[in-house]
Design a protein around this motif. Structure first.
Motif, short mmCIF file in Angstrom:
data_model
loop_
_atom_site.label_atom_id
_atom_site.label_comp_id
_atom_site.label_asym_id
_atom_site.label_seq_id
_atom_site.Cartn_x
_atom_site.Cartn_y
_atom_site.Cartn_z
N MET A 190 0.91 -1.29 0.03
CA MET A 190 -0.02 0.03 -0.02
C MET A 190 0.86 1.06 0.21
SD MET A 190 -3.01 1.28 2.61
CE MET A 190 -1.96 1.91 3.80
N ASN A 191 0.54 2.10 -0.73
CA ASN A 191 1.16 3.65 -0.73
C ASN A 191 0.45 4.57 -0.13
OD1 ASN A 191 2.69 5.67 -1.54
ND2 ASN A 191 2.09 5.63 -3.75
N LEU A 192 0.61 4.68 1.18
CA LEU A 192 -0.25 5.50 1.97
C LEU A 192 0.34 6.96 1.73
CD1 LEU A 192 -2.26 5.96 3.93
CD2 LEU A 192 -0.57 5.65 5.80
N ALA A 193 -0.79 7.79 1.12
CA ALA A 193 -0.23 9.16 0.72
C ALA A 193 -1.27 10.19 1.61
CB ALA A 193 -0.40 9.31 -0.80
N ARG A 194 -0.67 11.37 1.40
CA ARG A 194 -1.55 12.53 2.21
C ARG A 194 -1.72 13.57 1.26
NH1 ARG A 194 0.47 15.37 7.60
NH2 ARG A 194 -0.81 17.21 7.49
N CYS A 195 -2.82 14.20 1.18
CA CYS A 195 -3.25 15.26 0.05
C CYS A 195 -2.72 16.64 0.78
CB CYS A 195 -4.70 15.24 -0.64
SG CYS A 195 -5.65 15.82 0.79
N GLU A 196 -2.83 17.80 -0.07
CA GLU A 196 -2.37 18.98 0.55
C GLU A 196 -3.42 19.24 1.70
OE1 GLU A 196 -4.37 21.62 -2.67
OE2 GLU A 196 -2.36 21.02 -3.28
N PHE A 223 -4.64 8.63 2.07
CA PHE A 223 -5.53 7.63 1.42
C PHE A 223 -4.38 6.83 0.42
CE2 PHE A 223 -4.35 11.23 -1.26
CZ PHE A 223 -3.93 10.79 -2.68
N ASP A 224 -5.08 5.79 0.10
CA ASP A 224 -3.90 4.68 -0.75
C ASP A 224 -3.66 5.13 -2.08
OD1 ASP A 224 -2.67 2.74 -1.68
OD2 ASP A 224 -4.01 0.91 -1.09
N GLY A 225 -2.36 5.62 -2.34
CA GLY A 225 -2.16 6.28 -3.45
C GLY A 225 -1.90 5.27 -4.59
#
Length: 200
Positions: A1-7, A12-14
């Motif tokens: 899983m690529n856990l990303a964070r928006c601005e 969310f999972d990228g």
């Protein structure tokens, strides 16, 4: 899983989404990727997020990916400016900050509606709020959730107070002059269908 964070701070999972499923902001190259480390609280965030994604895929829970639409956004299709805060002292001297209907939070974080970056005496989040009530065409300033104080014309703000033209809000080393757009002389036209009566 690529856990990303928006601005806007949503995780969310990228690998699953090209845009943030919470706010619709496209994934940026400079988006922060958070490493899942079992020795800190990131694991808890990642685990709960993964569970939410799994529930959404299985149909047991849906993710509401539609953004909240403000009073004007629903009534006239956009969120027009209702006023401005103009920096008259501090790091942003001469700059203006647009105000929209509802609550406009002031803080040092770039995620705030009025981002006073670079002034470490301003709380990172929700130092204060400027509120516009479109039904009564009233502007208010109120203290935020931070321990730091804000002032209206050099008087401490401990509860919501009405704003008048050219009032000065002080936070840390920053002073912001209030300039309204909406008044008895001008109001944004709203259709006869009240947003509260519009069918979902």
């Amino acid at each position: 899983m690529n856990l990303a964070r928006c601005e806007k701070g949503h995780f969310f999972d990228g690998d699953e989404f090209n845009v943030c499923p919470h706010c619709g902001v496209p994934q940026q190259r400079d988006m922060e990727t958070v490493a899942v480390n079992r020795d800190d609280t990131t694991t808890e965030v990642a685990t709960s997020f993964t569970a939410a994604i799994k529930e959404a895929k299985e149909g047991t829970k849906s993710i509401d990916d539609s953004p909240t639409i403000g009073y004007f956004g629903k009534a006239i299709g956009s969120e027009p400016v209702v006023g401005w805060l103009v920096c008259i002292e501090g790091n942003h001297l001469g700059e203006d900050f647009r105000l929209k209907g509802g609550r406009n939070f002031i803080g040092r974080s770039a995620a705030m509606d009025v981002a006073i970056t670079g002034d470490s005496s301003v709380a990172r989040e929700r130092h204060a709020a400027v509120i516009f009530d479109p039904k009564s065409t009233t502007y208010l300033v109120q203290p935020g959730e931070a321990k730091e104080l804000c002032y209206l014309n050099d008087e401490v703000v401990l509860s919501a107070q009405e704003l008048k033209v050219h009032d000065v809000i002080s936070l840390g080393g920053t002073k912001l002059m209030f300039v309204p757009c909406c008044s008895e002389a001008f109001k944004w036209e709203v259709s006869n269908d009240s947003p509260d009566q519009t069918e979902e």
